[in-house]
Motif scaffolding. Sequence first.
Motif, mmCIF file in Angstrom:
data_model
loop_
_atom_site.group_PDB
_atom_site.id
_atom_site.type_symbol
_atom_site.label_atom_id
_atom_site.label_comp_id
_atom_site.label_asym_id
_atom_site.label_seq_id
_atom_site.Cartn_x
_atom_site.Cartn_y
_atom_site.Cartn_z
ATOM 1 N N ASP A 1 0.827 -1.213 0.000
ATOM 2 C CA ASP A 1 0.000 0.000 0.000
ATOM 3 C C ASP A 1 0.859 1.260 0.000
ATOM 4 N N LEU B 1 0.078 17.125 0.132
ATOM 5 C CA LEU B 1 0.618 15.884 -0.431
ATOM 6 C C LEU B 1 1.920 15.476 0.260
ATOM 7 N N GLN C 1 1.963 17.827 -10.591
ATOM 8 C CA GLN C 1 0.948 18.787 -11.064
ATOM 9 C C GLN C 1 0.971 20.091 -10.270
ATOM 10 N N THR D 1 3.128 11.422 -8.489
ATOM 11 C CA THR D 1 2.454 11.850 -9.731
ATOM 12 C C THR D 1 1.655 13.128 -9.487
ATOM 13 N N ALA D 2 0.936 13.183 -8.347
ATOM 14 C CA ALA D 2 0.141 14.376 -8.019
ATOM 15 C C ALA D 2 1.029 15.591 -7.750
ATOM 16 N N ARG E 1 2.322 1.903 -3.470
ATOM 17 C CA ARG E 1 1.266 2.375 -4.370
ATOM 18 C C ARG E 1 0.921 3.833 -4.057
ATOM 19 N N GLN E 2 0.795 4.151 -2.762
ATOM 20 C CA GLN E 2 0.467 5.524 -2.353
ATOM 21 C C GLN E 2 1.607 6.484 -2.713
ATOM 22 N N ARG E 3 2.842 6.014 -2.555
ATOM 23 C CA ARG E 3 4.006 6.852 -2.859
ATOM 24 C C ARG E 3 4.032 7.236 -4.335
ATOM 25 N N MET E 4 3.774 6.270 -5.206
ATOM 26 C CA MET E 4 3.788 6.564 -6.641
ATOM 27 C C MET E 4 2.674 7.531 -7.031
ATOM 28 N N SER E 5 1.479 7.334 -6.476
ATOM 29 C CA SER E 5 0.370 8.229 -6.819
ATOM 30 C C SER E 5 0.615 9.636 -6.273
ATOM 31 N N THR E 6 1.243 9.737 -5.089
ATOM 32 C CA THR E 6 1.540 11.052 -4.510
ATOM 33 C C THR E 6 2.599 11.774 -5.337
#
Length: 416
Positions: free
Chosen positions: A22, A43, A36, A32-33, A25-30
């Motif tokens: 988890d 974040l 932006q 990516t965010a 997965r959270q690290r990669m999505s963060t």
Amino acid sequence: VHEKDTRLALKIARIEEKLDRDYHRQRMSTITALKQKKRTEDLIHALFVAHDIEQMGDALLNISEAIISANLGQLVDLERYHSLAASVQTLDADKDISGLQVEPIAQTRSGSSVSGITAGDSKDDAYIAIYKDGEKRKLKEERQGVESWHEIYPGLAPKILSYKKRGQSAALLIEHLPGLTFEQVLLHEPVGRLQETLDQLGKTLRSVWRETHTDKTVAAQFMRQLQQRLGDVYRIHPEFQQPKSQIGGLDIPCFDALVEQAAESEAAYPAPFAVYIHGDFNVDNIIYDPLEKRINFIDLHRSRYMDYVQDVSVFMVSNYRLQILDVPLRRRIMQLAQDFYWIARGYADRRSDETFDLRLALGLARSFATSTRFILDKSLARSMFLRARYLIEQVLAVSPGRAGSYRLPLQEIFVG
């Protein structure tokens, strides 16, 4: 902890695995965010919180492994536990590993751990199997060595009950052989039992050598073996690495030069035949069962067709390097090495092996010198290293035409 609940410890470890997945997965999505450039402060805080939770998972894994280690009686990590659990499924004993006890026996020089497995609820504390884990390459070699012995000379090697590999590590579950190691017999048993064991060992070796005899000549290259290990020797004993010197007008070559010169001479003295050898024929790799009067071999990862002098020399030096100071016992050890020489020499005479003694001198030199990398006692190490040099100088003094008349200075080498 008090209930010794291994199943619950494993459940705790699975929580760590889920948290780890988890977190990544959270690290990669963060990340990516963050690219932006929106809500960056929130974040970043979220990423730190996720990292803290991931570290909590690491703490849970440590707790899990600590409970399992306490239950088994020795330090294990989760990977090693799973290898052990998979291995013991082959036993007829309780298939729940929590019902077994694991007792550390040894740590090999190659880094493998050796443990004995007993049934925890049994009054009989005898091992029901031997568990060995370590580097996959080493254990694969040992499995192949055992299988080769079963094909070539059945009954001498233990049975492999299970072989499991996991990543770069592997585990072997091996039949437990009843009896005593030759070292235990030598150091603790009465003289009559020692003689009985030596007689049985000689009988077994002669049988193996006869059954596996091939007329193909073979070269052990003892001096090349020595050259490959000299770096390790000098790292432990840098005082052994001396330059050439002089005494009066006499030139004294350095040890490396002697070894190189002997390596060139050795090429002229191949063994006239090959047999299947143990490859690591130390006193603790030989098991004697006094009830069955039977010899068994263990730790067989170096077995191959080779000059039998390799095993003879390793066995003799493995006796010498035993760090025993008691004078009568030390004398007994030295006499045993000499008695074993005569067993091997008798076989050499029957096979018309004329250069046996000369090759044995080089084999002993190799084993004396390389074994010092395991000896921290400076006095014993120096004694062994000087014996290696003496034997090499003796071989170099033999003219090529008189190689068959050379005789090993047995009593000068094997004294206390």
